[in-house]
Every structure is written in C-alpha cells, then in structure tokens.
Design an enzyme around this catalytic site. Structure first.
Site, PDB file in Angstrom:
ATOM      1  N   ASP A 152       0.846  -1.203   0.000  1.00  0.00           N
ATOM      2  CA  ASP A 152       0.000   0.000   0.000  1.00  0.00           C
ATOM      3  C   ASP A 152       0.881   1.254   0.000  1.00  0.00           C
ATOM      4  O   ASP A 152       2.101   1.165   0.151  1.00  0.00           O
ATOM      5  CB  ASP A 152      -0.896  -0.050   1.252  1.00  0.00           C
ATOM      6  CG  ASP A 152      -1.983   1.005   1.215  1.00  0.00           C
ATOM      7  OD1 ASP A 152      -2.354   1.466   0.114  1.00  0.00           O
ATOM      8  OD2 ASP A 152      -2.470   1.378   2.305  1.00  0.00           O
ATOM      9  N   GLU A 157       2.534   4.928  -4.141  1.00  0.00           N
ATOM     10  CA  GLU A 157       2.428   5.813  -5.337  1.00  0.00           C
ATOM     11  C   GLU A 157       3.681   6.645  -5.573  1.00  0.00           C
ATOM     12  O   GLU A 157       3.881   7.024  -6.724  1.00  0.00           O
ATOM     13  CB  GLU A 157       1.234   6.760  -5.169  1.00  0.00           C
ATOM     14  CG  GLU A 157      -0.105   6.077  -5.235  1.00  0.00           C
ATOM     15  CD  GLU A 157      -0.424   5.218  -4.021  1.00  0.00           C
ATOM     16  OE1 GLU A 157       0.029   5.572  -2.926  1.00  0.00           O
ATOM     17  OE2 GLU A 157      -1.111   4.197  -4.184  1.00  0.00           O
ATOM     18  N   ASP A 169      -9.039   3.845  -1.996  1.00  0.00           N
ATOM     19  CA  ASP A 169      -9.955   4.403  -0.998  1.00  0.00           C
ATOM     20  C   ASP A 169     -11.253   4.919  -1.602  1.00  0.00           C
ATOM     21  O   ASP A 169     -11.461   6.126  -1.768  1.00  0.00           O
ATOM     22  CB  ASP A 169      -9.239   5.502  -0.219  1.00  0.00           C
ATOM     23  CG  ASP A 169      -8.039   4.956   0.533  1.00  0.00           C
ATOM     24  OD1 ASP A 169      -8.003   3.722   0.754  1.00  0.00           O
ATOM     25  OD2 ASP A 169      -7.153   5.737   0.885  1.00  0.00           O
TER      26      ASP A 169
END
Ligand code: GLC
Length: 811
Positions: free
Chosen positions: A402, A405, A477
């Site tokens: 997670d 990015e 999300d």
C-alpha cells in the site's frame, strides 16, 4: 538539434514551439525491422509478432532498451520491407505499415488495405520542449476503451487522462489520476480493433478527442515515444498479445479467491479472534483476515505491536488451524529511528531513494519521517524480499502493498529524487509510476523464493503495466455510496482490459458510513468480483456482514456461499486468465465490441464474470433494473426464464437478488458450500448446463497452493455442449492430478430433456429437482419486504467421474 525551440518549417507552414520530425532522409533494414532517419528525429520499427509492431521515436542516436513492463523480445522473422518514391512499407501477415517519406509518419493497414490507425497527417509526431506527442487521426465512429484504473465512461471518447500515480483518498467518479498507470488502450472502429501500448513511465497524457474533433493523442513528459501497435481479429486476441508482451499472472493461492475480511484496523488479537470466530459461528464462509497498519509497532513495517499482538505466531497458528490465512499491511516507508533494524540495516546497505547530493530522501507517512527503498535497485529488492522471513515464519502468506504511489504527507514526491533503474539511473519523473510495481516485484519474488514452492498472495494499490506478473490490484480508498459501487465495477473491468485479471474494490466502501442496503448490494456484487474483500476506514462503524441486521447477514451469507459454490468455475477462469490474459471480469466490450448499446448509460456497467455470467450492477435503492442483453440467449439465473438477446429487459432486483443472467450454452461447474477453501468440498461436482446453444468450458483443478501445476500436476479437461446443446462431451483428462470430485451431477437447464440421458451409450434415468441457488432469507419482518425465494427446476442425473472421455446424450 531539435531540443532547441526554434522556428522551422514543414511543408511551408511556419511553427513555433511544435517541432515535427521532418522528411525522411534514409532508412536501413535491421534484423528485427528497420531504422529510419528523418531531418529532426529517427525511428526504430521492430516486429514482435505478425500483429505486433513496436515504434520508437528518438532524437539522438540512442534508443531506450530497458522496460519494466515488456518481457517479450522482438522477432527477426515474418516481415518484408519495400520502398517506393513516397513510402517505406513494412508488411507482416497481419499488418501493413506505411511510413510516409514526406513527413515521417506512420499508417497501419490491415490485409485488405483498410486503415486501422494512422498518425495525424498534418502533425503526427510533435516535439515541444520536453514533451513528445503522437497525434493519431480519429477514425469516423471510433471508440476507445482501456487505460486501466480510470474513471469515466467505458468508451473514453471525448475524455482526456493523465498517468501519474497518486494517493487519491476518497476520489470521486470523475477524479484523475488515481493510483495506477496503464498506458494501454484499444481503438474500435469499422469492425476493426487495435491496441496501443505506450511503454514509457514518465507522466503521460492521453487524449481521446477531448476538446477537439480531429485526433486521439498520447504525450510523454520525458523519455522516448515508445509504443507497441497491436492489431488482431478481436479484443480478446489483442489482450492475448498485450499480455504476451507484458506477462500474465501465475496462479494465486486458492484461498485468496475466498472472502477476505479487512478493516482499518482489527486489533488487539482478541478482536481478530472474534471476527474469525463469528464467521464460523454464523456459518459465513471466509478465508482471510487482513491486518491493517495497527498490527505494527508504531506502523513500522516488519514489526508487531507487542501489546496488541503479544505472540503473533501463536495467533496465526490458531487462525490457520481454523482455515484462515492472514494478510498483513506492507507500507514501503522505513521509519527513521535509531535502533529500528530495517532502518539501520537499510542505511548500511544503501537501499533508499536519494537526493542528487547523495543524501537519503525523507518523507512523512504513517510512522512519521521515513526513507523509502528504491525498488528499481536489484540490491534493494533483494534486501526487502529477505526481510519477509519473519512474517513467513509466523505463517503469514498474504502481503498488501500500500501507499506505494509513493504516498507521503503533502503528496509531492520531489522530481529530482534519484532512482537506480537497474544501474541505468533516472529521476522520480521516470521512477514514480513504476515504484509500486517494483515494490510488488520485490515482495512477490522475495516471498516466493522464501516459501520454496508455496504461492504467496500479493495485493497492491499502485501499479504500472505488467503488475499482473506480481500482484492483484484493488481500487484504493473508495466511498460508501451507490455511485462509487458502480464506478468500482467499471474500474475493475477497465483493469481487465489492461491485462490485470485479479482485481477488486473495497466492498461496503472505505470512506463514510455504509447503509444496510448498500452493504447488501455491494457484497452480492463483490461475490462476482475477482478479488473479494470487505474493508472500511478507521472510526467508521463496524462493517462485517453481520453488523447490519439479520436480513443483510442472510443476504451476505447467501452470496458468499454462492461464491464458494462457484469456486470450481472461478478457479478455472483464473487459470484461463493466467494462460491467455483474458480477464475474469470481462467488460462487454470484449465479446460484444461492435454493439453500440453496451457503451450506453448504465449498460456500460454490465460485464461477464467468466464466460457465462452476465452481471448487471444496480444501485441499492432500486428494486427494478433495466438490463441490456447482448447477442445470444440468456437465462435469468434466479428464475430460469429465457430471454432473447439484443433487447432490453426489466427485472426485479430486491436486495436479495442481484440481476444475473447465464448465457445459453454455458457449462458451470459448482461445488458444495465450504466454510473455507481449506475444507474439502463434497466429492460431487455439480455441473450446470444451460441449453439452447453450443458452448465450451476449460475445466481446471490443481492443488491450489503450489507451483506444481506448471510442471503437469493439474487436472484439466475440455467440457463442451455440442449439436445445439444435445450432446455433452467431457474430453479425456490432461495432467497427472486426480480430481477432488468422484462423481458429477448434471443439471439440465432449459433443455427438452426426456426421462433418460445416455452416458457413453448407456441410458440412465433423470429426475426433476428444484434448485435453490440463493435460499429464501429468514422472515424476520412480518411485512415481508424481501419477497419469496426463487427457485429453478432442472432435470438432474449423476454420473461417475473418470479420466477417459465421456459423451452424454442429453435429449
Ligand atoms: C490507505 C489504504 C487503506 C488502508 C489505510 C490504512 O488509505 O488505501 O486501505 O486502510 O491506508 O493503512
């Protein structure tokens, strides 16, 4: 040099910042294609297959040879090059590429001379500052699909998109960019299809006729214009070619296809036990509990909070005995803290991303200030991979990559950060979009090696093309509302159009409060998503299937049960995806590419789950749905009613019944309900056959945990319905494994079956049986708002399973 911005002319038109490549000066044939030199740029053209041609445009004499996405090599065969006064022509058996000499530009034609795709004739290739763009003429009626995890319509015409992996908390239905970059789209026009894969990890922009009526274009803000043009007969064939280039997934562990329960976060361990126990007590199947960031000591990766989880190994041993696997959060940030081993050792091993002055980059994320491993450095990947030993020793088998990015508070990773790029070097401008995928590679390769033959499960939020080789992808999300639920379906289907088959969304919605109705609808939809996980944010209300009241609990159980019953079907679909790249969740654009209806309004949300199920997602507050059935004949899964295709139908859709249809000619293998995939199903395979058409299914079984299937330890057979469904043929079994199922119960739906069928010539009796895919939910409410159970009646017969071919006469 063309990097200077100077005034130039092409065909007597004056330009300012735009610089075209100019006229062709010369060309030379090479082993794999040709190199063409023009006034201001050069191009290399290489053949990767009869329908796959790579084009690179570069300005100095260097072209990029490295790629994190493509694993295939150019082939030195199967093409011919000819030359005339105006053109250089490269021909394969599937494509003719015409390169114009007057202004270096490319035109792709099929064997009949139809234009498939063509550089805009006025300004095909453009260099402006550091931007490099290819403008393609939009063909009349052209549609564009793909580009991976992108919001908006299935047909992307009229829209523009940016690829720049971004932590997009609570994104909206029009937000762009999100977490992933898949610079691959498919163009559709005049009964022709083609794909374009731009293999460049810099920030890129795609324009499909946004703010113009002339072109579709793609721009890179750095690096080279480097794209693969793919022309095949169908979208499915294009996906095969695209995944030939960028790779396919290995089979994930069977358990990862089961239901996974997550929240931000389950702790302490009693809470984890509670959730695990409640599934079993309530007889709701589940295979995994996911531990979000609070399992760690102050969010430090590879550590455990010793108060919340005093003995993780004991906990994991207990949970695994009860048929669960545990997935743990893996964030890339390494906390800057004296005494924290990964920090100390990471400094020593020089594994972190650096500023140009050689100091380590620090960014703030959950643990506070962190350094970030440079996953483009093979040494870093090895270092990271080895760290998983402690998790594996405790029994962890699932890893959730997670915040990759890279997400940092402020969300502005400095452009000048330096990446290793396998020793080649590059800035964050080039590295950002591939960071997530390289993290997945490090996690996957590392855990796979340590597990010595057992399959790890890997999930990621951020990705680049090719990620399917290392990880499943979920859509980050999302928000607890109906619009988002439908958006998630489109994202998953679009990921499927970009080579990623193992995908899903947070069931129930991550941000905000889910209503009981929304949860019920979302979990029934999630049962028809390749990756099936419930998740919710910190401080939100509980969001497990039993927390919304008895009706929703019953509905959840029904759909999770159905998911588990469908595992033989689903697992076979996963195997198909691993072999061909055809996704599990299939946008209707794959099979019904030229049917304009499927792109319209709400119909664009519909998809095929595997080859047989048509799923029509519908909002939770609607109890009547309008569904478009494409070509073919379709059985209402719940009622058995047969509808002709190419028409719109209205169906009831109370929360108990998600609109589901089965294509005539379908073969759907099912099993008995199990509470976890670790439990063995009854030794009877339930084979549902839907008459009225021919059909084919590749049935696949293996041990679900090892890689032995890659060396022949599997059980595979082709099952087909022939002669308009009158004849069922189970081919001889391939592979060395025995089936879990000793007998096969046939269910004949929509077939004019008599009292007997014949099995390899011998006649056996059939009988009528009422089939209940979704039992009626308990009647808690005197004013029964959920309606009656729906059943179908099928003729059934049982046969012995055997390895030799079986022919069953059905009428
Ligand atoms: C990110 C993830 C979310 C997770 C949270 C805490 O927002 O997308 O799924 O729960 O971080 O780790």
């Amino acid at each position: 040099s063309i990097t200077k911005m100077k005034e130039t002319t092409t065909r007597s038109v004056k330009h300012y910042e735009h610089q075209g490549p100019g006229t062709v000066l010369s060309y030379a044939t090479i082993n794999t294609g040709m190199i063409i030199r023009a006034e201001h740029a050069a191009a290399r053209v290489q053949v990767y297959g009869p329908g796959i041609i790579r084009v690179q445009i570069f300005e100095d004499d260097q072209f990029d040879e490295s790629s994190y996405a493509v694993i295939a090599a150019a082939q030195g065969v199967g093409f011919e090059i000819n030359d005339s006064a105006t053109e250089i022509v490269l021909t394969t058996t599937q494509v003719t590429l015409r390169v114009s000499k007057e202004l270096l530009s490319f035109k792709f034609e099929d064997q009949q001379g139809n234009i498939i795709n063509q550089d805009e004739t006025g300004f095909g290739i453009s260099m402006m500052g550091n931007d490099r763009t290819i403008y393609k003429s939009m063909q009349p009626g052209e549609r564009f699909i793909g580009l991976g995890e992108k919001t908006g319509n299935l047909d992307r015409r009229g829209s523009g998109y940016t690829n720049w992996n971004t932590d997009s908390f609570a994104y909206g239905p029009g937000s762009d960019p999100l977490y992933c970059t898949f610079p691959f789209y498919i163009g559709v026009h005049h009964q022709l299809v083609y794909g374009i894969f731009l293999d460049n990890s810099y920030k890129s922009h795609f324009n499909f006729g946004a703010s113009n009526d002339r072109f579709a274009s793609f721009t890179v803000e750095g690096g080279e214009l480097n794209y693969y043009f793919i022309h095949e007969a169908s979208v499915a064939d294009i996906l095969q070619s695209y995944t030939m280039l960028t790779g396919r997934m290995e089979m994930p562990p069977l358990w990862s296809l089961g239901y996974q329960q997550c929240r931000y976060s389950y702790y302490p361990e009693e809470e984890v036990y509670n959730v695990a126990r409640t599934f079993r007590e309530k007889k709701i199947p589940a295979d995994a509990i996911v531990l979000d960031i609070h399992y760690m000591d102050n969010y430090k990766i590879f550590s455990w909070d010793s108060e919340r989880f005093p003995d993780p190994k004991r906990m994991l041993t207990g949970l695994r005995k009860d048929g669960y696997e545990i997935v743990v959060m893996c964030d890339p940030g390494i906390k800057i803290e004296e005494g924290y081993e990964p920090y100390r050792d990471g400094l020593k091993e020089e594994v972190f991303l650096k500023y140009p002055d050689g100091t380590n980059y620090s960014g703030e994320v959950w643990p506070g200030w962190c350094h970030f491993p440079d996953f483009t450095n093979p040494r870093t990947r090895k270092w990271w991979g080895e760290k998983f030993q402690s998790y594996l020793d405790m029994g962890v088998r699932g890893f959730w990559n997670d915040m990759n990015e890279i997400a940092t508070w402020g969300q502005r990773l400095p452009d000048l950060i330096e990446f290793n790029f396998e020793g080649e070097g590059g800035s964050a401008k080039r590295g950002r979009n591939v960071f997530g995928t390289m993290m997945c590679k490090a996690t996957y390769d590392g855990t796979k090696e340590l597990l010595q033959g057992e399959r790890p499960f890997n999930l990621t939020r951020s990705a680049f093309a090719g990620v399917q080789r290392y990880s499943a992808v979920w859509t980050g999300d999302n928000v607890a509302n109906d619009e988002h639920m439908l958006l998630g379906v489109r994202l998953v289907n679009s990921l499927g159009l970009s080579g990623v088959a193992f995908t899903g969304y947070d069931v129930g919605g991550f941000v905000g409060e889910t209503s009981p109705g929304l949860f019920a609808r979302w979990i029934s939809l999630g049962a028809f998503s390749p990756f099936f996980r419930g998740h919710t944010m910190i401080n939100s209300s509980d969001s497990e299937p039993w927390t919304f009241g008895e009706e929703v609990e019953d509905i959840s159980r029904n759909y999770i049960n159905l998911r588990y019953r469908l595992l033989p079907y689903l697992y076979s679909c996963f195997y198909e995806a691993s072999k061909t790249g055809i996704p599990v969740s299939r946008s209707l654009a794959i099979d019904y590419t030229f049917d304009s209806k499927i792109y319209e309004g709400r119909y664009q949300n519909q998809y095929l789950f595997g080859p047989s199920f048509l799923v029509a997602p519908v909002e939770s507050y609607k109890d009547l749905a309008k569904v478009y059935l494409p070509k073919g004949n379709w059985f209402d899964f719940h009622s058995g009613v047969l509808h002709h295709g190419e028409q719109e139908v209205y169906v009831d859709c109370p929360l108990t019944h998600l609109p589901l249809f089965v294509k005539a000619g379908s073969i759907i293998p099912m099993q008995s309900v199990v509470q976890t995939t670790k439990e063995r199903p009854d030794p009877m395979l339930h084979l549902h056959l839907y008459g009225g058409d021919e059909g084919n299914f590749q049935y696949f079984e293996d041990d679900g945990t090892s890689f032995q299937y890659q060396t022949g330890e599997f059980y595979q057979r082709n099952i087909s319905l022939k002669s308009s469904g009158d004849l069922l043929v189970l081919s001889e079994v391939e592979g060395s494994l025995e089936s879990k199922f000793e007998s096969i119960k046939l269910y004949l739906h929509g077939m004019p079956a008599g009292a007997f069928i014949t099995v390899n010539g011998q006649s056996i009796p059939t009988k009528n049986e009422v089939v209940e895919f979704l039992p009626a939910i308990s009647n808690f409410d005197p004013v029964d708002k959920f309606g009656e159970a729906r059943t179908v009646t099928a003729r059934v017969a049982e046969i012995q399973n055997s390895r030799v071919s079986i022919e069953v006469g059905l009428n």
